[in-house]
Each structure stands twice: as structure tokens, then as C-alpha cells.
Design an enzyme around this catalytic site. Sequence first.
Site, mmCIF file in Angstrom:
data_model
loop_
_atom_site.group_PDB
_atom_site.id
_atom_site.type_symbol
_atom_site.label_atom_id
_atom_site.label_comp_id
_atom_site.label_asym_id
_atom_site.label_seq_id
_atom_site.Cartn_x
_atom_site.Cartn_y
_atom_site.Cartn_z
ATOM 1 N N GLY A 110 0.801 -1.220 0.000
ATOM 2 C CA GLY A 110 0.000 0.000 0.000
ATOM 3 C C GLY A 110 0.834 1.269 0.000
ATOM 4 O O GLY A 110 2.043 1.250 0.228
ATOM 5 N N GLU A 142 -0.403 -0.469 -7.151
ATOM 6 C CA GLU A 142 -0.952 0.732 -7.763
ATOM 7 C C GLU A 142 0.028 1.883 -7.831
ATOM 8 O O GLU A 142 -0.122 2.763 -8.657
ATOM 9 C CB GLU A 142 -2.288 1.141 -7.119
ATOM 10 C CG GLU A 142 -2.195 1.677 -5.725
ATOM 11 C CD GLU A 142 -3.555 2.110 -5.165
ATOM 12 O OE1 GLU A 142 -4.586 1.520 -5.518
ATOM 13 O OE2 GLU A 142 -3.566 3.041 -4.356
ATOM 14 N N GLY A 147 2.269 4.868 1.150
ATOM 15 C CA GLY A 147 2.596 5.559 2.395
ATOM 16 C C GLY A 147 3.923 5.147 2.972
ATOM 17 O O GLY A 147 4.608 4.265 2.445
#
Lengths: 480, 480
Positions: A256, A283, A258
Site C-alpha cells: 500500500g 498501484e 505511504g
Amino acid sequence: MNRVAVDLPVEDAPSAAARVPDDGRLAVSGFGSVGYPKAVPLALAESTGRTLSLTVVSGGSVGDEIDTALVEAGAIERRFPYQARPAAREAVNARRIAFQDRHIAGLGDEVVSGGLVAPDVAVVEALAVGEDWLIPSTSIGHTPAFVEAADRLIVEVNRAQPLSLRRLHDVYRPGRPPNREPIPLTAPNARIGESRISFPREKLVSVVETDRRDSPYAFRDPSSTDRAIAANLSAFLATEIARNPAFASSVNLQFGVGSLGNALMGELDGVDVGDRTVAYYGEVIQDSLLDLIDDGTLSVASATSLALSAEGQDRLFEDVERYADGIVLRPADVSNSPEVIRRLGVVAVNSALEVDLYGHVNSTHVGGTRVLNGVGGSGDFNRNALVSVTALPSRVRGKGVSRIVPMVPHVDHTEHDVSVVVTERGVADLRGLGPSERADLLVEECAHPDDRPALRAYLDRARGRGGHMPHDLETVFDWA
Amino acid sequence: MNRVAVDLPVEDAPSAAARVPDDGRLAVSGFGSVGYPKAVPLALAESTGRTLSLTVVSGGSVGDEIDTALVEAGAIERRFPYQARPAAREAVNARRIAFQDRHIAGLGDEVVSGGLVAPDVAVVEALAVGEDWLIPSTSIGHTPAFVEAADRLIVEVNRAQPLSLRRLHDVYRPGRPPNREPIPLTAPNARIGESRISFPREKLVSVVETDRRDSPYAFRDPSSTDRAIAANLSAFLATEIARNPAFASSVNLQFGVGSLGNALMGELDGVDVGDRTVAYYGEVIQDSLLDLIDDGTLSVASATSLALSAEGQDRLFEDVERYADGIVLRPADVSNSPEVIRRLGVVAVNSALEVDLYGHVNSTHVGGTRVLNGVGGSGDFNRNALVSVTALPSRVRGKGVSRIVPMVPHVDHTEHDVSVVVTERGVADLRGLGPSERADLLVEECAHPDDRPALRAYLDRARGRGGHMPHDLETVFDWA
């Protein structure tokens, strides 16, 4: 290659901004805080004598020119599907902006079918533009869908983005339902499209030239807690990769967005994968992925955005050719496609704000009420991954507050979508366990030791009330 | 065709049951309460001198021979992914059985990769069996995956199921990740497989012959509330079909399992669809679908189970040839595949226990703690549909309790997965709205008028506390 083909309607940003209706429905490029239009939004924010009430839909997060300047100008009334700047967050939580949080994968279909919003103008950053095509810049996001859906198109050609980035792009446009073909992608490194987005020439009403850099993320350095989470995650991954027949010869990973995700990826080179091929199918490309490509840990990284820090962008921009075989940028409805994620048996690792005793995950709303950024692609990957891992610290940093709680006050990922939880304390593999078993494992393996007595006391109280998934609703949000 | 090929190891049910280890991990056929094995589970339940602690994974719901007889014998320790009989429900809620509720779509992958359970024996009902193939009966479910995953195979050939049902079957087996091809299904009526499931001949250890009928659902007659929900749903569907460019020439619909779904489908012939082709792409064939095929409303119905009542089965069994072009049965990892559901732009209609002010849906846990049946395929369809509708009565029948609540105490479908809510009172189209707008719409359009004042009072209190998704956690479960 000319950045701007001859005879296109080039004009300055204020003139382009004047083409946007006061209550315009804008679809903008941008994902992972890069590749978004800069000059036209700024000109809109600085326009005088207009009362704007815009709807703005982006692919993912965008920079300050949109989610700070336009927000502070009071110009945005409605915003989809994600935001990651303090000004936008504050306005959303004050309910000055109506924000609807959306999964990434379905957004293109939602916009093209007019279910979420029917955009009148698409404003898109490009490396170059012709009379019926454009080449996206540092992200692709939902730009292909937005260009298809919008009535008119304004293109910002940004000379600060190297033209060589087009080497990374693989633009495939899924057809429209219900008569569409499978997405023909069967490996993370496969290329199924081209570098350009095509459009009917009459759609292009304005071209603006800029040379303004993205204002991307800054990643913090990994903390000792991040490193401990990474060590536990690495141990789990090594065991699972050795055990699971789906990973006999290769593994496709997603992490993810971050700082935690970036830190976890940074430790990946320590995982023993034998002679398996490891690819990233996610992504966003974050800084630590460049290291993993450089050292050969990853065979390829596929994503929809170069969500790099400014330093990471410099590093890539100086040497695009070297990364051109190792990085593929796709539209978000391919990068995040449930179809492709399932096909590739992705192992997904995403962070969260908190996890409850039965495995439900809150990744968006602090206290259940104040939205942070949005669900982004975490749902696309958590739901469709073959193995989905939620990684988070056991406590809120410096506050002594447990992130393992009896019931999350907002659910983004249900108990059905979370296979494994990892904290700096340990690993809880929830697969095949009933709720009560899951609760014991989460408390004993993942919670902070100082929080365990209160969690156990809650569980005792809840179990006394019975049921498959015991709760004491009277004290569930007041449990400690 | 012979039901049982010569030279197969035919034996009686008790002998077959003796092949199941006391702590066996059983994968059984069955979906929608039909097509499950009957003789071997009964023989296991009636076996004497054994202490059984079985793990039982099925495709979906099964009949009394498993979820009543085996449960009452105390033989099941662990159960996945769905159950729909009172005995199983009671044991699960008393935590005598560890039950993990799973989405249907991913179950095949989870079992084949050993992530959920690694079955040692598959017990499968068939129309016929050869030395390296079988033909499933009234459901296909996850039988292809279970046959692939299990070490050994016991086949129950059921002469009460007409052999002609094989005309309906289209068994396509998705490959194993990460190196698999797209599922080549691009229309609800397409056939991409065959009628048989193949297996290595050494896997087949036992064949048992039976002639025992399924014990399927009984549907209740539609109530006046069901009819009012259906009328509101029909009005919404007519408008959306006319508006949405994805439905210009055809519409693919799914309706959830159960009496409400059956009733809603029964009213479908009243929806004005112009000259569009209408197909059903769902997980079960319920009785009212036979009417819609008979009257030409549906061009085809694709599912994984003939979840008909006993009367519905009689009707189909007497005339299989007539329905053979109009009904296709597929494996559950095709019928429920996110890949295919998205490709086909399905409009999904599923029921729920309750919906909260911001659009989160509880479809499984009464009071947040007592599980009813399980999430089943509702998540596969709600998440991946182009338009997902949650249809439910505004109140619990006869109890004056609102099904529109401030916060659901268990979330199966998040705010991101619910487009439209329909009750007998009206329709709330939540697309493109912020949470606070969604709440007003749900209260004013969908809640029972007598419940609106209390819901408005809660909203006032919550909004006073601020945030994007306002809540008053102190009173959220005690709001009236």
C-alpha cells in the site's frame, strides 16, 4: 518528438480556466500525488469575479494546486474518490465539501456510465499532445476513462516531465460493459497497450504549456516499529511462499501507499524466496521499489503512478532508459482490476488505522467520523488478493492507544477480506478460524502487552452475552 | 449412458463413510441447498463407536443430511463457508462449531491453495461417474475445485436426479494462479466448458448409489411489503436502464437468494425494458426464474445451482429439454467471478438485515453477534456490479424495529459497495453523495415514517460532534 503538434489551440492557463463552467464537473488526471494538472487549477483558484462550485473527480490523490489552492478558494463543492492534503481533509471533515470515498478499480466504469458523475471537462497533464492523442505524464490513473467520458478536453503539456517517461506507459482501455472482452494481461511484465491515449479530435478545446514539477509525497524514515513490523512480515512471507503451491515458481506482491508501505518494501530483499521470480503488481511505485529493481530483487514493477518523492523522481528522471524494462505504468482500471489481481494470485500488504477482534479493518475514519484520505486501492487488493495482509503498529505512536480494538467504528475491509494481521508484536494468521479463535490470536499475538488485559476483559464480557461473534454493545466503544 | 461405469469401486454408504477419518477434512458438493451428498453424511452421522471432529467445507448451503444430522451427532468441529439450517446456525452461535464466513468467489482458490483448509476427502453428488470423470447434479458450486484439491474422492450417484440435467452444465475450471488465462466468458449464455469434471483415476476410492431427493428451500408467498419493495425497485430499474449507456441494448441482472429475492424477480416482467435483451447472471436459479424464462422475459439464466423448491424441481425435471437452452449451470468461481460480473456490467439486487445512515450493510449478524447464514455471494455481486441495489423492508416484520439504523453492528458491505437502497417506502440513490447527504436521503425516502423522528434526532446529535461521517458513539447502539 514535438511536445505540442502544430495547429493545436494553445493558450494561457487563465484562458483555459475560463472554459470551465462555474459549476463544472471536472475530471482531472493524477494519482499518487503526481501527474495531475497544475496550471489550469491554479488559474481557476486565482480567477476573480467568479463563484465556483466545482465537482472534481481524480484518479487518486493530487497535489496542492487542486486539493489546497482550489479548496482554499472555496471552489470545490464535491470531490471523488480520494484526497490526501490537509486543506481538502479539513474541508471534507467540516462538511464544506461533499466527499464520496470510492474504490479505485470501478471508478472508470462509474464515470463512463455516469453513475458517479458525468464530467463536462477533463483537464489532463501530458508529456505531449497531438490532434487526437496525448501521452500521460507521471501517472496514468483514470485518465483514459476520463478522456472518454468528458465532453471537452483541456491538456496541460508539462515540459518538466521528461518525454522519455512514455517508455513506461502501457495504456489498455477495457471496453464498455456488457459487451467487453477479458483484459488480456497474464503477467506483471506483459504489455498489452500503447503509450498514447486516443480521443476524437473535436474533443480537444485547449492546450496549456507548463513546466511545473509535481508536489509529491515525502516519506518519513522507517522507525524502529516499522522495522519490527517488517521483520514479522518477512518471516510470515517466507513461510507462506514456501508452503503455498501457488507460489511454487513466482510471487506477485502489492504494498500500500505511504511511509509504512515504503518501509516494508525496503525490507523485502531480506525475504528468502529461493529461486522464485518476484514481481510487484500494485498501484504505485514508491521510492524503495527503485532500490529493489536496482538490486535485482524485483523482476518488474507494475503500477499506475510514479508516486515517488522529489528525490525519487530525480533519480528516475535521470535514468529512465535504465528503468524502462523494469517499470510498467497502466491505467488504474488495469492496475487495480479485480480480474487481474485474482488471476495473478497477488499477495497484498496494506496498512490500517485499526483492526478489531474479529478481523474487520478501519483504514479511513479516525474515531469512525473524521476521514483521513480514503479507501483508495486497499479494497481492490485486500478483497481480491490470494493472501491479504494488514500491517500496522499495535498502538498509536506516542499515545498509548491500542490499534487492536473490540469493534472498529468504521469498516473498510470486512472480516472476509483479511487473511493475516501483522504488528511489531507478532503475526495472527486468521485463515480458517472462527471469530472467537481469531480474537484470541489477535490479542495474544498482535496487541501491545499492556493492552491485552483490557481486551481480554472485554472478550470475557462479550462472550458472556453469547453468539458467534460476541459483543457487549453497551461498552464496545468504551472498553478499556 | 450408464450411471456408473463398470469396474468402479461401488459400495454401501457405511463402507464409504468408514473411509473418512475421524478428524477428516471433508469438501462436499452442494450449493443453494441442492446437489449435496446425502447417503455418506447420513451414514457418518449414524455411525456408532466413532468420535468425529470433522471440518466440512461446501460450495454454499446444503441440506439436512449434513447441516442437521451431522451437526446433531456432534460430528462437525469446523464449517465453511455458509450454512442455512437451524441446527447448524444454533451450533455456530453457541460456538460449538467454529464457522468462518467466506465470500463464494474466492473459495475455490482458497481451498486449492490450502489457505482455508486442505481437504483430504471430497464427497460429491453426481448424475453419473466414470473412472476419471463425473457429472455434477443439481448444483456445481465449488465441486471442480474440491475434486482438484482433495486427496481422495467419494462419489454419490443419485438416480433421483435426472440424467438429462447434464444438458445444463458448463464446467470451466479456471487455472491456478499466478499463471492463468482470462476466463473466456463474455456473455451470460456462452458455453466455455463441458458437462463433466475430470480427475486422476487413482483419486476415486468409492462410489455409492442413492435415490434420495434434495431437501431444498421452501419459498414463502410474497407479502404486501415484498410487493411494495418490488414496485419501487421496478421503477428504479426502468429509469436506470433508460439512462445508463451501459444498458443501451442489454441488461444482465442478479438477484440474491431467498424469499424476497424470489418475490422481486417475480415482478420483473413488469419492468419496461424496451427492446433490450435481459439475462440473469447470478448464483442460483429460484422458482420465479422459471416463469421469466417461460414468458420470454429472460433470454437466459446463468447460475451455479438449481435452488428451486421441491415443486420447482418437479417442474424442471419433467421438462429439462425445454429449459436446456435457457439455463446454464457453471462452477461458483465462474458464476460469482468478479472478473465476469464486472465484464458483464451486472445490476445486482441483494437483501440485507439492516442498512445504516451512511450506506453500510449488515446481511449476516442479528444484533451484530448471532450469525444467520453467511455473506454468501452477496459481496461478490455488491462489490463488482455496475449498479448494486440493497432491497429490504424498512422494519422488522411485526416488531416495529427499524432496519435503517445509525450504525450497523456488523458490516458485510461497506459504503463503497452500495449504490442504491430500496424499501417499501421508497428509493435512495446514494451515488455521488457525501455521507451526510446519504443519511438524509435514507431517512426521508427509505425509513418507516414512524422511525424518522428518532433517526433525525440521532443525526442532529451526531452532526453536533462534527466530522465527515458524524456519529455519537455513546448512543449509537441505543439511539431510539
